[in-house]
Write a protein that holds these residues in place. Sequence first.
Motif, PDB file in Angstrom:
ATOM      1  N   ASP A  28       0.792  -1.244   0.000  1.00 53.78           N
ATOM      2  CA  ASP A  28       0.000   0.000   0.000  1.00 53.78           C
ATOM      3  C   ASP A  28       0.815   1.281   0.000  1.00 53.78           C
ATOM      4  O   ASP A  28       0.477   2.235  -0.702  1.00 53.78           O
ATOM      5  CB  ASP A  28      -0.960   0.022   1.196  1.00 53.78           C
ATOM      6  N   ASP A  29       1.895   1.340   0.806  1.00 51.80           N
ATOM      7  CA  ASP A  29       2.610   2.613   0.925  1.00 51.80           C
ATOM      8  C   ASP A  29       3.350   3.013  -0.353  1.00 51.80           C
ATOM      9  O   ASP A  29       3.799   4.151  -0.479  1.00 51.80           O
ATOM     10  CB  ASP A  29       3.569   2.603   2.128  1.00 51.80           C
ATOM     11  N   ARG A  48       1.853   3.250  -3.197  1.00 51.15           N
ATOM     12  CA  ARG A  48       0.837   4.021  -3.936  1.00 51.15           C
ATOM     13  C   ARG A  48       0.950   3.829  -5.449  1.00 51.15           C
ATOM     14  O   ARG A  48       1.018   4.788  -6.209  1.00 51.15           O
ATOM     15  CB  ARG A  48       0.937   5.521  -3.611  1.00 51.15           C
ATOM     16  N   ARG A  69      -0.690   8.952  -7.322  1.00 49.77           N
ATOM     17  CA  ARG A  69      -0.184   7.576  -7.380  1.00 49.77           C
ATOM     18  C   ARG A  69       1.115   7.548  -8.177  1.00 49.77           C
ATOM     19  O   ARG A  69       1.328   8.361  -9.066  1.00 49.77           O
ATOM     20  CB  ARG A  69      -1.211   6.662  -8.028  1.00 49.77           C
ATOM     21  N   ARG A  95      10.386   3.559  -2.728  1.00 49.71           N
ATOM     22  CA  ARG A  95      10.159   4.418  -1.557  1.00 49.71           C
ATOM     23  C   ARG A  95      11.136   5.584  -1.543  1.00 49.71           C
ATOM     24  O   ARG A  95      10.754   6.730  -1.344  1.00 49.71           O
ATOM     25  CB  ARG A  95      10.319   3.600  -0.275  1.00 49.71           C
ATOM     26  N   GLU A 111      10.161   9.855  -2.197  1.00 48.13           N
ATOM     27  CA  GLU A 111      10.186  10.707  -0.992  1.00 48.13           C
ATOM     28  C   GLU A 111      10.007  12.164  -1.337  1.00 48.13           C
ATOM     29  O   GLU A 111      10.479  12.647  -2.332  1.00 48.13           O
ATOM     30  CB  GLU A 111      11.527  10.541  -0.229  1.00 48.13           C
TER      31      GLU A 111
END
Length: 189
Positions: free
Chosen positions: A28-29, A31, A97, A185, A189
């Motif tokens: 989920d994180d 996106r 997203r 990730r 950021e």
Amino acid sequence: MKEGKIIILSAPSGTGKSTIIRNLVGIDDLRLGFSVSATSRLPRGEEKHGVEYYFLSEKEFKERVERGEFVEWEEVYPGTCYGTLLSEVTRVTHAGRNLIMDVDVKGALNIKRYFGEKALAIFVMPPSKEELEKRLRERSTDSEESILKRLAKADFEMSFAPEFDTVVVNDDLEEAVNKTAGLIRKFSE
């Protein structure tokens, strides 16, 4: 809302790129979102316009290319084109997203050139040519002729790996998924 970024994955057939993407989508994180590609071929079976593909006539496809509406496209077979519309990229990224794209090496590098620092190009590498051949044979979905063609194409595709932002070796699926998730990730950021 923070605009999403573009994540491009490319790899030779049999490397596990699609499996890595399927695993990433469940995180989920990250996106992640997908764009719907356009094609000039006719729908097959139950395929619906705007769901599996945007089905365009060959004439409309080429007119949209001329107007600069594609970030990448290719005529895969005479009269049969596939491509990614800029409107699809913005639809996903403007919704916050990160767009994950599964494209061939040439398309990947074209997208990277188009978007520059807004895109992360990841090349998924097999642990070795021998392991790639083993994986292709274990799938039992291709003829011997097809396997040999895929292996020859893999050599060509792997020669482009140095042009990507980073390379992930898929020796262990879980490790490859975790490494790719970490790259996404950090990039987003």
